[in-house]
Design an enzyme around this catalytic site. Sequence first.
Site, mmCIF file in Angstrom:
data_model
loop_
_atom_site.group_PDB
_atom_site.id
_atom_site.type_symbol
_atom_site.label_atom_id
_atom_site.label_comp_id
_atom_site.label_asym_id
_atom_site.label_seq_id
_atom_site.Cartn_x
_atom_site.Cartn_y
_atom_site.Cartn_z
ATOM 1 N N ASP A 646 42.610 44.756 -64.089
ATOM 2 C CA ASP A 646 42.241 43.231 -64.577
ATOM 3 C C ASP A 646 43.036 42.783 -65.564
ATOM 4 O OD1 ASP A 646 41.899 45.228 -66.763
ATOM 5 O OD2 ASP A 646 39.815 44.764 -67.176
ATOM 6 N N ASP A 647 42.953 41.663 -66.320
ATOM 7 C CA ASP A 647 44.198 41.154 -67.152
ATOM 8 C C ASP A 647 43.926 41.721 -68.362
ATOM 9 O OD1 ASP A 647 44.806 39.309 -65.198
ATOM 10 O OD2 ASP A 647 43.169 37.909 -65.650
#
Length: 776
Positions: A646-647
């Site tokens: 994910d980020d």
Amino acid sequence: MAELRYYGEKMEVKVSSARMYISKKEYKPSRFDFLRLVKRTTARVILLANEDTTREGKFRGAEPQTMDDPFERSISSPPSKSFTTLNHLRHVESLATLPSGAGGIPKLNAVILGESLASEEDDLVFPSDDFSRRAHIPSPQKYLEMYRRSIEDPAGFWSDIASQFYWKKRWGQPVYSENLDIRKGRIEIEWFKGGISNICYNCLDRNIELGNGEKIALFWEGNEPGTDGSLTYNQLLQRVCQLANYLKDVGVQKGDAVVIYLPMLMELPIAMLACARIGAVHSVVFAGFSAESLAQRIMDCKPKVVITCNAVRRGSKIIHLKDIVDAALAESAQNGFAVDVCLTYENHSALEKSKTKWQEGRDTWWQDVITKFPTTCDVEWVDAEDPLFLLYTSGSTGKPKGVLHTTGGYMVYTAATFKYAFDYKPSDVYWCTADCGWITGHSYVTYGPLLNAATVVVFEGAPNYPDSGRCWDIVDKYKVSIFYTAPTLVRSLMREGDEYVTRYSRKSLRVLGSVGEPINPSAWRWFFNLVGDSRCPISDTWWQTETGGFMITPLPGAWPQKPGSATFPFFGVQPVIVNEKGVEIEGECSGYLCVKSSWPGAFRTLYGDHERYETTYFSAFPGYYFSGDGCSRDKDGYYWLTGRVDDVINVSGHRIGTAEVESALVSHPQCAEAAVVGVEHEVKGQGIYAFVTLVEGVQYSEDLRKNLVSTVRKQIGAFAAPEKIHWAPGLPKTRSGKIMRRILRKIASRQLDELGDTSTLADPSVVDELIALADS
Ligand code: WTA
């Protein structure tokens, strides 16, 4: 397709998902690193036996032995010495029955701990017979037997462990209830509901009753060598009770939040335990966070009291923590939430009382008041599902998530994981280098070890102060037998040279541990061979703030390790790897790591935002908890974590959301837009790389660059400072305005021939502009 090139001493790797093996030249990756990487990726591989012989081939998955490979002989011929021992055979036979589709191991390059070095070509590292014989879990069979029961009968399995603790009232039926399937409604996890207990009582009073009153609970080592202290279980209980009484006196009640912003003084675990004793919910904020970040957390959980100290020494620097707290409290007050009490510990080795800024009425000196309170304090008995603590962690939006853990399940889970993953024995001295500002300091400095009546070393200083031998000096000083740290520390010490290690005896060490990010095999081997003298198994523990405790971890006496793999699931944990459609994949594979069914240590919600809890963790792959990590499983069933998908960037084992850094950057008046990605970093694992678009008319300058970096330090904390600011006249966006981070990641890691299709960009020419500015 990714590409690997190996030139003997030097390796060029272009595979973003396998960053742990990707090496700057200084790493001197070995052939083993290379083969390991090949095993784990689908890559185009170019092997250069020497500069002029080139062989090419394509490999899928874990089949290095099928490669037409100049090194093949070295991996397929076992080292003669240990290969035929009974020890080895015992494991080979039993591994055939391991879960997760683990089959027999076709090729073995075995090494018995303590007998020979884990050399580059060795695949498996075995515990010594002696270690296994004495271990809580001495064999895969024993593990399997317990693992099977933990899955088939979770209620019975965990009830047996829970019964070892003190419960004022036993839990009811069912022992647990859960819904992890968003399609079936609200996500809910409960363990031991109706059971009444207290974790502080179980850490202290119970252990004292069991005869541990005079045992050392905490050894404290200050920043300066020679400054130290210790507390027995009796003394720790008294300190905790005094603070608990004070907190009650200023009005803190069950369920109230208390924010703790302290360095690694003994007062930090004392404060956590005092809150737990009276049923207050602690929220420890890492004392490296900035005033803004602290204010944000204070405003979110609205504590009755903030506990801090005036200053701390870190290496040769003095950090004025109270000034940071003052600024945070001012900001919070301006935003409508005023904290009435700020209890401040005088850390006189760092700053005198008289030089500390003070707000009369609000601020109180710890030392002035605490000693006036009685050294006993009644316990507030709480339900197993009453909250124990909040801990904020980064997510993929700018707002940190308040991970909420409750009491009973967390207690049982941290205690059990600590005991088994470190093979803890009452004679051990345990040191975890983590700060209590992170989950590791909650579960494995404070609760897990103290629940086991362990002796814990708490270290306030920097691991390279006064020099890079400090850790081993501490190990020898306290005869540390279990040493738990992060790969980033291992790598940074590894760079300083072996002499800092070999100068110390380290003979007390028995078990090593690693956490925070995948440990690359070369760091693993240095840690194993040099620090542990090839004698100590390494527990590479995969887990998260959200999971409360270890999820995938070696049980050091039970099975051989593979350097870089967290090995197998802990009891009660059912990891699954799913593809992008959320379909479980079996056997040897790569994908997204999820967990099926709950475990007692799981977090129960995000504070004040149950919806975000459901969407972040349970919606991507309905029916499962999604970890946010990528993972592969090899043909022997071993799990290999490959990093966040994910980020979220993992810098030195600290989670930082790209969105948080971006919002800090754009708060600078001259920054129009920012996009942040992670890049490999030799020591930190990942570093922060920021693309910044300036406001129209503003010129690039070195000063501005420094200013932008200091804005991030100020808003989040020094640990979140970008490594690189890349000037960006424009950012690569799709026609709908979405930034294509994939392209930015490639530019950041200079994988320029892998940019892929840029034709879908609204303005493909920005890519060339960015490349042109890469090193400006
Ligand atoms: C990473 C820290 C590989 C992972 C306990 C996870 C690891 C994130 C390991 C959680 C490990 C932690 N091997 N990766 N042994 N341990 N991670 O919440 O990406 O600060 O999702 O908890 O760290 O970080 P957190």
